[in-house]
Design a protein around this motif. Sequence first.
Motif, PDB file in Angstrom:
ATOM      1  N   ASN A 150      13.062  48.460 -11.364  1.00 30.26           N
ATOM      2  CA  ASN A 150      13.448  47.075 -11.118  1.00 30.26           C
ATOM      3  C   ASN A 150      12.215  46.198 -11.285  1.00 30.26           C
ATOM      4  O   ASN A 150      11.086  46.672 -11.260  1.00 30.26           O
ATOM      5  CB  ASN A 150      14.071  46.900  -9.728  1.00 30.26           C
ATOM      6  CG  ASN A 150      13.056  47.067  -8.614  1.00 30.26           C
ATOM      7  OD1 ASN A 150      12.068  47.775  -8.776  1.00 30.26           O
ATOM      8  ND2 ASN A 150      13.296  46.406  -7.484  1.00 30.26           N
ATOM      9  N   GLY A 151      12.440  44.923 -11.484  1.00 29.86           N
ATOM     10  CA  GLY A 151      11.333  43.992 -11.671  1.00 29.86           C
ATOM     11  C   GLY A 151      10.789  44.017 -13.089  1.00 29.86           C
ATOM     12  O   GLY A 151      11.104  44.912 -13.881  1.00 29.86           O
ATOM     13  N   LEU A 152       9.966  43.035 -13.410  1.00 34.99           N
ATOM     14  CA  LEU A 152       9.438  42.900 -14.765  1.00 34.99           C
ATOM     15  C   LEU A 152       8.518  44.047 -15.149  1.00 34.99           C
ATOM     16  O   LEU A 152       8.462  44.459 -16.305  1.00 34.99           O
ATOM     17  CB  LEU A 152       8.680  41.572 -14.892  1.00 34.99           C
ATOM     18  CG  LEU A 152       9.514  40.296 -14.757  1.00 34.99           C
ATOM     19  CD1 LEU A 152       8.596  39.069 -14.811  1.00 34.99           C
ATOM     20  CD2 LEU A 152      10.561  40.217 -15.859  1.00 34.99           C
ATOM     21  N   MET A 153       7.773  44.583 -14.181  1.00 31.44           N
ATOM     22  CA  MET A 153       6.810  45.639 -14.488  1.00 31.44           C
ATOM     23  C   MET A 153       7.479  46.994 -14.691  1.00 31.44           C
ATOM     24  O   MET A 153       6.961  47.854 -15.403  1.00 31.44           O
ATOM     25  CB  MET A 153       5.754  45.719 -13.381  1.00 31.44           C
ATOM     26  CG  MET A 153       4.587  46.605 -13.719  1.00 31.44           C
ATOM     27  SD  MET A 153       3.244  46.438 -12.510  1.00 31.44           S
ATOM     28  CE  MET A 153       2.618  44.814 -12.942  1.00 31.44           C
ATOM     29  N   GLY A 154       8.628  47.209 -14.079  1.00 33.70           N
ATOM     30  CA  GLY A 154       9.350  48.458 -14.241  1.00 33.70           C
ATOM     31  C   GLY A 154       8.522  49.673 -13.887  1.00 33.70           C
ATOM     32  O   GLY A 154       8.501  50.668 -14.605  1.00 33.70           O
ATOM     33  N   TYR A 155       7.833  49.596 -12.744  1.00 30.54           N
ATOM     34  CA  TYR A 155       6.899  50.661 -12.413  1.00 30.54           C
ATOM     35  C   TYR A 155       6.873  50.907 -10.917  1.00 30.54           C
ATOM     36  O   TYR A 155       7.287  50.065 -10.112  1.00 30.54           O
ATOM     37  CB  TYR A 155       5.490  50.310 -12.903  1.00 30.54           C
ATOM     38  CG  TYR A 155       4.544  51.495 -12.925  1.00 30.54           C
ATOM     39  CD1 TYR A 155       4.791  52.585 -13.750  1.00 30.54           C
ATOM     40  CD2 TYR A 155       3.425  51.530 -12.104  1.00 30.54           C
ATOM     41  CE1 TYR A 155       3.938  53.677 -13.774  1.00 30.54           C
ATOM     42  CE2 TYR A 155       2.565  52.619 -12.115  1.00 30.54           C
ATOM     43  CZ  TYR A 155       2.835  53.690 -12.946  1.00 30.54           C
ATOM     44  OH  TYR A 155       2.004  54.776 -12.943  1.00 30.54           O
ATOM     45  N   SER A 156       6.374  52.094 -10.529  1.00 29.63           N
ATOM     46  CA  SER A 156       6.179  52.474  -9.131  1.00 29.63           C
ATOM     47  C   SER A 156       4.941  53.348  -9.064  1.00 29.63           C
ATOM     48  O   SER A 156       4.773  54.246  -9.896  1.00 29.63           O
ATOM     49  CB  SER A 156       7.401  53.247  -8.628  1.00 29.63           C
ATOM     50  OG  SER A 156       7.134  53.868  -7.394  1.00 29.63           O
ATOM     51  N   PHE A 157       4.074  53.119  -8.078  1.00 31.52           N
ATOM     52  CA  PHE A 157       2.814  53.852  -8.006  1.00 31.52           C
ATOM     53  C   PHE A 157       2.981  55.162  -7.240  1.00 31.52           C
ATOM     54  O   PHE A 157       2.536  55.310  -6.102  1.00 31.52           O
ATOM     55  CB  PHE A 157       1.712  52.971  -7.423  1.00 31.52           C
ATOM     56  CG  PHE A 157       1.150  52.029  -8.433  1.00 31.52           C
ATOM     57  CD1 PHE A 157       0.078  52.392  -9.222  1.00 31.52           C
ATOM     58  CD2 PHE A 157       1.751  50.802  -8.651  1.00 31.52           C
ATOM     59  CE1 PHE A 157      -0.409  51.537 -10.202  1.00 31.52           C
ATOM     60  CE2 PHE A 157       1.273  49.945  -9.623  1.00 31.52           C
ATOM     61  CZ  PHE A 157       0.189  50.314 -10.404  1.00 31.52           C
ATOM     62  N   THR A 158       3.647  56.120  -7.916  1.00 36.70           N
ATOM     63  CA  THR A 158       3.772  57.466  -7.367  1.00 36.70           C
ATOM     64  C   THR A 158       2.494  58.270  -7.602  1.00 36.70           C
ATOM     65  O   THR A 158       2.334  59.356  -7.062  1.00 36.70           O
ATOM     66  CB  THR A 158       4.955  58.199  -8.022  1.00 36.70           C
ATOM     67  OG1 THR A 158       4.835  58.106  -9.442  1.00 36.70           O
ATOM     68  CG2 THR A 158       6.278  57.583  -7.595  1.00 36.70           C
ATOM     69  N   TRP A 159       1.599  57.756  -8.424  1.00 36.47           N
ATOM     70  CA  TRP A 159       0.314  58.389  -8.722  1.00 36.47           C
ATOM     71  C   TRP A 159      -0.800  57.512  -8.170  1.00 36.47           C
ATOM     72  O   TRP A 159      -0.564  56.369  -7.777  1.00 36.47           O
ATOM     73  CB  TRP A 159       0.175  58.574 -10.241  1.00 36.47           C
ATOM     74  CG  TRP A 159      -1.111  59.203 -10.684  1.00 36.47           C
ATOM     75  CD1 TRP A 159      -2.081  58.641 -11.462  1.00 36.47           C
ATOM     76  CD2 TRP A 159      -1.580  60.525 -10.380  1.00 36.47           C
ATOM     77  NE1 TRP A 159      -3.124  59.521 -11.648  1.00 36.47           N
ATOM     78  CE2 TRP A 159      -2.835  60.684 -11.001  1.00 36.47           C
ATOM     79  CE3 TRP A 159      -1.066  61.580  -9.633  1.00 36.47           C
ATOM     80  CZ2 TRP A 159      -3.585  61.858 -10.889  1.00 36.47           C
ATOM     81  CZ3 TRP A 159      -1.811  62.750  -9.529  1.00 36.47           C
ATOM     82  CH2 TRP A 159      -3.042  62.881 -10.162  1.00 36.47           C
ATOM     83  N   SER A 160      -1.998  58.016  -8.146  1.00 37.46           N
ATOM     84  CA  SER A 160      -3.150  57.303  -7.602  1.00 37.46           C
ATOM     85  C   SER A 160      -3.335  55.943  -8.271  1.00 37.46           C
ATOM     86  O   SER A 160      -3.568  55.871  -9.480  1.00 37.46           O
ATOM     87  CB  SER A 160      -4.415  58.146  -7.810  1.00 37.46           C
ATOM     88  OG  SER A 160      -5.574  57.352  -7.699  1.00 37.46           O
ATOM     89  N   PRO A 161      -3.231  54.842  -7.532  1.00 42.44           N
ATOM     90  CA  PRO A 161      -3.467  53.518  -8.127  1.00 42.44           C
ATOM     91  C   PRO A 161      -4.857  53.403  -8.743  1.00 42.44           C
ATOM     92  O   PRO A 161      -5.022  52.784  -9.791  1.00 42.44           O
ATOM     93  CB  PRO A 161      -3.304  52.555  -6.942  1.00 42.44           C
ATOM     94  CG  PRO A 161      -2.477  53.309  -5.958  1.00 42.44           C
ATOM     95  CD  PRO A 161      -2.849  54.755  -6.117  1.00 42.44           C
ATOM     96  N   ALA A 162      -5.865  54.018  -8.106  1.00 40.27           N
ATOM     97  CA  ALA A 162      -7.226  53.969  -8.650  1.00 40.27           C
ATOM     98  C   ALA A 162      -7.279  54.647 -10.012  1.00 40.27           C
ATOM     99  O   ALA A 162      -7.932  54.163 -10.940  1.00 40.27           O
ATOM    100  CB  ALA A 162      -8.200  54.640  -7.689  1.00 40.27           C
ATOM    101  N   GLY A 163      -6.589  55.781 -10.152  1.00 41.96           N
ATOM    102  CA  GLY A 163      -6.562  56.498 -11.430  1.00 41.96           C
ATOM    103  C   GLY A 163      -5.856  55.712 -12.510  1.00 41.96           C
ATOM    104  O   GLY A 163      -6.303  55.679 -13.664  1.00 41.96           O
ATOM    105  N   VAL A 164      -4.741  55.067 -12.153  1.00 40.61           N
ATOM    106  CA  VAL A 164      -3.981  54.280 -13.134  1.00 40.61           C
ATOM    107  C   VAL A 164      -4.823  53.109 -13.628  1.00 40.61           C
ATOM    108  O   VAL A 164      -4.925  52.862 -14.836  1.00 40.61           O
ATOM    109  CB  VAL A 164      -2.660  53.778 -12.515  1.00 40.61           C
ATOM    110  CG1 VAL A 164      -1.964  52.812 -13.479  1.00 40.61           C
ATOM    111  CG2 VAL A 164      -1.737  54.947 -12.206  1.00 40.61           C
TER     112      VAL A 164
END
Length: 350
Positions: A150-164
């Motif tokens: 959902n939303g414009l980004m179409g994403y969820s931080f199931t992984w390390s935000p620092a790594g992404v």
Amino acid sequence: MQKILVIGLGKVGSLVGTLLNKRFSVTGVDKMVSYIPLPFPVVIGDIGLPAFLDEILTGYDAVVSCMPYNLNLPIARKAYEAGIHYFDLTEDVATTTAIREMAKDSKGVMAPQCGLAPGFIGIVGSDLSKRFTKLRDIELRVGALPRYPNGLMGYSFTWSPAGVVNEYINDAEVIHNGARKMVPSLEGIEMINIEGQEFEAFSTSGGLGTMCETFEGRLDTLNYKTIRYPGHCSLMRFMLYELILKEKRELLEQILTEAKPPVQQDVVYVYAVVEGWKGAHLEREEFYRAYHPITIDDKHWRAISWTTAASIAAIVEMVANGTLLNSGFIKQEDISFDDFLKTENGKYFN
């Protein structure tokens, strides 16, 4: 290899410890008590303190770091000094380069980049390449996404935000027109259609691990791109470069984590394409899988968690089994896909 220390018991590390504990004697380390019950003992402490890290590594045969990329190097150095095996999930090129230097005379294995990308995708791509007498292209694609965006980004931080964020900012190594070079991340955008669903893919750093070095001079094109829902890349470029948040990584990580928390229903897409000649014939080989959440020991595990955890756990198994080196640096592309799938944790990918 009997006693293994798993450092970092977050979304992935807790499952890494759980999987390895089925065969090895595992102890976990984290800064705080886990919010889920774990089937192995846990030591609470701060690995940022050198004295604590020295003390905690004593008596172990291997250490598995499931920490963010910027915390891996001190752990690797201590493992090197202790002469024990070291494994991690880093996508960071500078970290891997430093670990590789240590591996030149290490007593144990030094195996960074053992996750999904780099890691599993390199094993798959290398396996496909072995079916050709002469190579032309290797193109590797991985996406860890919410199944119901959902939303414009179409994403969820199931992984390390620092790594992404790190892989979005640093340049990516590729082979283009036969030459090894660096290209900006968030560039080279392309459209991909997977079973009727449209996605975009773009360059991000670290996904190839050491493959450019391995395949240099053997093909025209080698690249890795991250799969996302359409529109994600332009929004990330806006945040990083128009709002200049690339200069404030901690703030950016906080914003993204609070705006797009982890979902329970995710999907991991793994897609590899290799083109080349088999004798006189130009042919194409493909590998495609969509991995979904599974239940392990009566607990729900997200797709990104179990694919990452099972990948590094399988490589630890292979070292213990003697099917991989017992010292020095391990390249992911040197790992046999068949042997990987035969391990107890590699079987999850079948």
